[in-house]
Design an enzyme around this catalytic site. Structure first.
Site, PDB file in Angstrom:
ATOM      1  N   CYS A  89      40.322 -21.331  47.389  1.00 50.52           N
ATOM      2  CA  CYS A  89      41.756 -21.101  47.165  1.00 50.52           C
ATOM      3  C   CYS A  89      42.649 -22.167  47.797  1.00 50.52           C
ATOM      4  O   CYS A  89      43.801 -22.314  47.398  1.00 50.52           O
ATOM      5  CB  CYS A  89      42.158 -19.733  47.698  1.00 50.52           C
ATOM      6  SG  CYS A  89      41.428 -18.352  46.796  1.00 50.52           S
ATOM      7  N   HIS A 349      48.454 -16.500  41.089  1.00 51.80           N
ATOM      8  CA  HIS A 349      47.664 -17.375  41.969  1.00 51.80           C
ATOM      9  C   HIS A 349      46.603 -18.101  41.145  1.00 51.80           C
ATOM     10  O   HIS A 349      45.452 -17.675  41.095  1.00 51.80           O
ATOM     11  CB  HIS A 349      47.036 -16.489  43.056  1.00 51.80           C
ATOM     12  CG  HIS A 349      46.123 -17.176  44.011  1.00 51.80           C
ATOM     13  ND1 HIS A 349      46.106 -18.538  44.222  1.00 51.80           N
ATOM     14  CD2 HIS A 349      45.159 -16.654  44.832  1.00 51.80           C
ATOM     15  CE1 HIS A 349      45.192 -18.822  45.140  1.00 51.80           C
ATOM     16  NE2 HIS A 349      44.596 -17.704  45.510  1.00 51.80           N
ATOM     17  N   CYS A 379      44.886 -18.401  52.944  1.00 50.40           N
ATOM     18  CA  CYS A 379      43.540 -17.908  53.226  1.00 50.40           C
ATOM     19  C   CYS A 379      42.590 -18.496  52.189  1.00 50.40           C
ATOM     20  O   CYS A 379      43.005 -18.887  51.095  1.00 50.40           O
ATOM     21  CB  CYS A 379      43.487 -16.387  53.205  1.00 50.40           C
ATOM     22  SG  CYS A 379      43.940 -15.637  51.618  1.00 50.40           S
TER      23      CYS A 379
END
Length: 393
Positions: A89, A349, A379
């Site tokens: 991510c 996202h 994160c």
């Protein structure tokens, strides 16, 4: 050490899964911010010394080094190199950080960094089958990110209603920011083709050109009552707190930043938006997994010799509401300084693109408001965290 500055930063609108970008090839989607940067800043593509692109699922249509293919699809010829990286991510933010540190070290003058993720055409998790048996010689368990987020909620005692309140506020902030035009300078419209259905009269397929101008995932009318009725995503009812409404949206999108040394920016007549002050990456427990923004924030501030009070704006990626809530609890930062224009719970996202998008949001918001400093943190799966501090110039 040289100064690395952000000259410009853009992103596509984020399309819903199976939404307006469903028939757009990831390479074409990845090329759109590059085309916009060239158009807005009037540079010869040969000026770009490298393109660094994050992509979390670099397989299938996103394989074959999409970082190299994107500038070729953008019409930049064969002289602009490119590389794809995967820090899960944090990939898009890592692309920017790598570009910045290369410039700071004097290795490059002008780079483009960003990321892409087409979560419709290359679904999350389609790039691998997990860990090997050797992993269990060192760690007892493999969890999903959703389960990690649930354990964070348990550890901090967050209720579903608390997390839903954060989610509702994210949606409200996005809507207010969009209506006020805060995204106008950073979201570039995309024209693409939608394949039509087969006609009853013949076997031809009709296609339709659509112009995508706005994020498709936000639900501005979201309220607590609506969220309270959604089923849990990762646990059985009564045992968890996370559901689709307080988790990040699955979307398709890309983003990119034009970065340069201060000297190169002056030479090209570019007026920088911001300077990269400091970058950081950390590792944390891979079981709970998603606590990385907390130590990443601490370490990047320590390295930069700064305090939380020195930062005007924060972006903490809303992968799950519990991740942001834990960061708020540990840092004591006011929610009013965080994700001020809404977050991933609202706009979504797109894994490999998000980090570059967060820095894009911050650079534009600093410029819009005249505030001075901002910090972005995310994160990352399997227990990492990443952070970047920027300063308006």
């Amino acid at each position: 050490m040289y100064d690395a500055v952000i000259v410009d930063a853009v992103r596509t609108p984020f399309g819903n899964r199976d939404g307006s970008f469903r028939d757009t090839h990831p390479q074409d989607l990845a090329a759109k911010p590059l085309e916009a940067l060239e158009r807005r800043n009037e540079f010869d593509p040969e000026t770009i010394e490298d393109v660094i692109y994050g992509c979390v699922t670099p397989t299938g249509e996103q394989g074959a080094n999409i970082g190299r293919l994107a500038p070729m699809v953008a019409g930049w010829g064969d002289g602009v190199p490119g590389v794809q990286l995967n820090r899960m991510c944090g990939s898009g933010q890592q692309a920017v950080n790598f570009a910045a540190t290369n410039i700071m070290a004097g290795q490059h003058d002008v780079l483009v960094a960003g990321g892409v993720e087409h979560m419709t055409r290359e679904p999350m998790g389609s790039d691998g089958d997990g860990v090997t048996d050797t992993y269990f010689e060192y760690f007892e368990e493999v969890t999903t990110q959703g389960e990690g987020a649930e354990r964070i909620a348990e550890d901090y005692g967050f209720t579903r209603e608390e997390l839903d309140e954060l989610a509702v506020d994210s949606q409200r902030r996005w809507a207010e920011a969009w209506d006020a035009g805060h995204y106008d300078d950073q979201v570039v419209p995309v024209e693409t083709e939608l394949d039509g259905e087969e006609s009853e009269s013949d076997s031809r397929t009709e296609s339709e050109t659509v112009r995508v101008e706005q994020d498709e995932h936000p639900r501005p009318d979201t309220d607590l009552e609506t969220l309270s009725e959604l089923p849990l995503s990762f646990r059985e009812e009564g045992t968890g707190v996370l559901h689709p409404g307080n988790s990040s949206g699955i979307v398709d999108g890309s983003s990119a930043l034009l970065l340069a040394s201060a000297e190169a920016a002056e030479r090209h007549g570019w007026e920088p938006m911001a300077r990269i002050v400091q970058t950081e990456v950390v590792g944390v427990d891979p079981i709970t997994m998603l606590t990385g923004p907390i130590p990443a924030t601490e370490q990047v501030l320590e390295t930069a010799d700064m305090e939380l009070e020195d930062i005007d704006l924060f972006e903490v990626n809303e992968a799950f509401a519990s991740v942001v809530a834990a960061w708020l609890a540990e840092t004591g930062v006011s929610w009013e300084r965080v994700n001020v224009n809404g977050g991933a719970i609202a706009h979504g996202h797109p894994l490999g693109a998000t980090g570059a998008m967060l820095l894009t949001k911050l650079a534009h918001e600093l410029e819009r408001t005249g505030q001075d400093t901002a910090l972005s943190t995310m994160c990352i799966g399997f227990g990492q965290g990443i952070a970047t501090i920027i300063e308006r110039v």
